[in-house]
Design a protein around this motif. Structure first.
Motif, PDB file in Angstrom:
ATOM      1  N   MET A   1       0.848  -1.198   0.000  1.00  0.00           N
ATOM      2  CA  MET A   1       0.000   0.000   0.000  1.00  0.00           C
ATOM      3  C   MET A   1       0.885   1.251   0.000  1.00  0.00           C
ATOM      4  O   MET A   1       1.813   1.358   0.784  1.00  0.00           O
ATOM      5  CB  MET A   1      -0.905   0.003   1.236  1.00  0.00           C
ATOM      6  N   LYS A   2       0.578   2.155  -0.890  1.00  0.00           N
ATOM      7  CA  LYS A   2       1.326   3.406  -0.983  1.00  0.00           C
ATOM      8  C   LYS A   2       0.506   4.501  -0.302  1.00  0.00           C
ATOM      9  O   LYS A   2      -0.653   4.736  -0.646  1.00  0.00           O
ATOM     10  CB  LYS A   2       1.578   3.771  -2.441  1.00  0.00           C
ATOM     11  N   THR A   3       1.119   5.187   0.661  1.00  0.00           N
ATOM     12  CA  THR A   3       0.404   6.144   1.501  1.00  0.00           C
ATOM     13  C   THR A   3       1.012   7.537   1.399  1.00  0.00           C
ATOM     14  O   THR A   3       2.234   7.685   1.445  1.00  0.00           O
ATOM     15  CB  THR A   3       0.418   5.681   2.972  1.00  0.00           C
ATOM     16  N   LEU A   4       0.142   8.518   1.268  1.00  0.00           N
ATOM     17  CA  LEU A   4       0.546   9.914   1.408  1.00  0.00           C
ATOM     18  C   LEU A   4       0.382  10.270   2.879  1.00  0.00           C
ATOM     19  O   LEU A   4      -0.735  10.269   3.405  1.00  0.00           O
ATOM     20  CB  LEU A   4      -0.322  10.827   0.542  1.00  0.00           C
ATOM     21  N   ILE A   5       1.477  10.553   3.548  1.00  0.00           N
ATOM     22  CA  ILE A   5       1.435  10.964   4.953  1.00  0.00           C
ATOM     23  C   ILE A   5       1.406  12.483   4.972  1.00  0.00           C
ATOM     24  O   ILE A   5       2.397  13.141   4.647  1.00  0.00           O
ATOM     25  CB  ILE A   5       2.640  10.411   5.738  1.00  0.00           C
ATOM     26  N   LEU A   6       0.259  13.027   5.308  1.00  0.00           N
ATOM     27  CA  LEU A   6       0.013  14.460   5.153  1.00  0.00           C
ATOM     28  C   LEU A   6      -0.101  15.142   6.510  1.00  0.00           C
ATOM     29  O   LEU A   6      -0.884  14.723   7.367  1.00  0.00           O
ATOM     30  CB  LEU A   6      -1.277  14.669   4.352  1.00  0.00           C
ATOM     31  N   ASP A  45       6.056   5.310   0.668  1.00  0.00           N
ATOM     32  CA  ASP A  45       5.263   6.446   1.108  1.00  0.00           C
ATOM     33  C   ASP A  45       5.947   7.784   0.839  1.00  0.00           C
ATOM     34  O   ASP A  45       7.163   7.844   0.664  1.00  0.00           O
ATOM     35  CB  ASP A  45       4.971   6.332   2.609  1.00  0.00           C
ATOM     36  N   ILE A  46       5.147   8.829   0.832  1.00  0.00           N
ATOM     37  CA  ILE A  46       5.658  10.199   0.735  1.00  0.00           C
ATOM     38  C   ILE A  46       5.105  10.994   1.908  1.00  0.00           C
ATOM     39  O   ILE A  46       3.909  10.935   2.207  1.00  0.00           O
ATOM     40  CB  ILE A  46       5.246  10.858  -0.593  1.00  0.00           C
ATOM     41  N   SER A 102      -3.822   5.284   0.023  1.00  0.00           N
ATOM     42  CA  SER A 102      -4.380   5.813   1.261  1.00  0.00           C
ATOM     43  C   SER A 102      -3.688   7.110   1.643  1.00  0.00           C
ATOM     44  O   SER A 102      -2.606   7.440   1.136  1.00  0.00           O
ATOM     45  CB  SER A 102      -4.237   4.795   2.404  1.00  0.00           C
ATOM     46  N   VAL A 103      -4.344   7.844   2.534  1.00  0.00           N
ATOM     47  CA  VAL A 103      -3.775   9.055   3.123  1.00  0.00           C
ATOM     48  C   VAL A 103      -3.740   8.875   4.630  1.00  0.00           C
ATOM     49  O   VAL A 103      -4.751   8.490   5.242  1.00  0.00           O
ATOM     50  CB  VAL A 103      -4.613  10.308   2.785  1.00  0.00           C
ATOM     51  N   LEU A 104      -2.586   9.114   5.233  1.00  0.00           N
ATOM     52  CA  LEU A 104      -2.476   9.162   6.691  1.00  0.00           C
ATOM     53  C   LEU A 104      -2.382  10.629   7.077  1.00  0.00           C
ATOM     54  O   LEU A 104      -1.379  11.285   6.822  1.00  0.00           O
ATOM     55  CB  LEU A 104      -1.245   8.400   7.179  1.00  0.00           C
ATOM     56  N   LEU A 105      -3.459  11.139   7.657  1.00  0.00           N
ATOM     57  CA  LEU A 105      -3.509  12.538   8.073  1.00  0.00           C
ATOM     58  C   LEU A 105      -3.042  12.631   9.514  1.00  0.00           C
ATOM     59  O   LEU A 105      -3.622  11.987  10.401  1.00  0.00           O
ATOM     60  CB  LEU A 105      -4.939  13.075   7.933  1.00  0.00           C
ATOM     61  N   ILE A 182      -7.043   7.028   5.647  1.00  0.00           N
ATOM     62  CA  ILE A 182      -8.207   7.199   4.787  1.00  0.00           C
ATOM     63  C   ILE A 182      -7.961   6.583   3.414  1.00  0.00           C
ATOM     64  O   ILE A 182      -6.891   6.750   2.820  1.00  0.00           O
ATOM     65  CB  ILE A 182      -8.532   8.698   4.607  1.00  0.00           C
ATOM     66  N   SER A 183      -8.955   5.903   2.905  1.00  0.00           N
ATOM     67  CA  SER A 183      -8.904   5.338   1.558  1.00  0.00           C
ATOM     68  C   SER A 183      -8.984   6.463   0.524  1.00  0.00           C
ATOM     69  O   SER A 183      -9.887   7.306   0.581  1.00  0.00           O
ATOM     70  CB  SER A 183     -10.071   4.373   1.364  1.00  0.00           C
TER      71      SER A 183
END
Length: 232
Positions: A1-6, A45-46, A102-105, A182-183
């Motif tokens: 899973m590739k996640t944008l950590i925002l 991830d980024i 996904s996004v990790l906020l 979040i998806s």
């Protein structure tokens, strides 16, 4: 899973001016989230900070985290919501042909999350859910001590219950503001109000501090001192 950590960190907080760059203990508040993001990020991830604050940008760069864009003023007002900020960041990377699952906020106002909190949340995430969100057990309950005013001006319990003690009532949870996994598919389908498949990940009260004002800041300082004493 590739996640944008925002990490959203706009300038202009009304409750506590400059809180994102204010030192909590030995670190600027924003640094707690930067270091956490770096710790949980995988090679796929980024980590991205969405900000319009030059001081936040300076701090991020000191932690070797380049800021890819300056958040537009329209998304940095008191009326801008998290959904719009997330979608702006996703659109930025979409334009670069970088896509995420996904996004990790990570809210910078919640400095006390641990890797174990993230690991528990991540284990709960499935491709079928809209979001896994960090929560704490609420001391206030619509079954017990939360009320609404009826048409005659009288207070009625928000949810009817026969419980005479809070412990007798169904357990309820409050978003603690720390983490949202979040998806991206769900985000592109609807906003948060349209989410129907939300999974809770419970965190303890002492790690659920959400700093909005000076009172919250003082509580955070207390928990920081307590944590240091326990580890010394």
């Amino acid at each position: 899973m590739k996640t944008l950590i925002l990490i959203p960190a706009r300038a202009g907080s009304k409750g506590l001016k400059g809180k994102n760059v204010k030192n909590l203990g030995e670190l600027p508040l924003i640094a707690y989230s930067i270091l956490f993001a770096k710790e949980v990020a995988t090679h796929n991830d980024i980590v991205c900070i969405s900000t319009n604050d030059p001081e936040v940008i300076d701090i991020a760069e000191k932690y070797n985290l380049p800021v890819p864009f300056v958040r537009p003023d329209a998304l940095a007002s008191d009326f801008a919501g998290s959904y719009e900020v997330i979608m702006h960041a996703l659109n930025h990377y979409d334009a670069l042909d970088i896509n995420f699952d996904s996004v990790l906020l990570l809210q910078p106002t919640s400095p006390f999350r641990l890797v174990e909190d993230f690991n528990k949340m991540n284990a709960l995430y499935t491709a079928d859910c809209d979001m896994v969100v960090s929560v704490c057990v609420s001391k206030n309950s619509p079954y017990f001590n939360l009320f609404e005013q009826d048409q005659y001006g009288y207070l009625k319990k928000s949810k009817e219950s026969d419980g005479i003690r809070r412990q007798d009532c169904p357990e309820v949870y409050a978003f603690n503001g720390s983490m949202y996994l979040i998806s991206v598919a769900a985000l592109k389908r609807t906003n948060f109000q349209g989410f129907t498949k939300i999974i809770k990940s419970v965190m303890p009260e002492e790690r659920s501090i959400d700093i909005d004002n000076m009172r919250d800041w003082k509580i955070a300082e207390y928990f920081l001192i307590e944590a240091k004493n326990e580890n010394s």
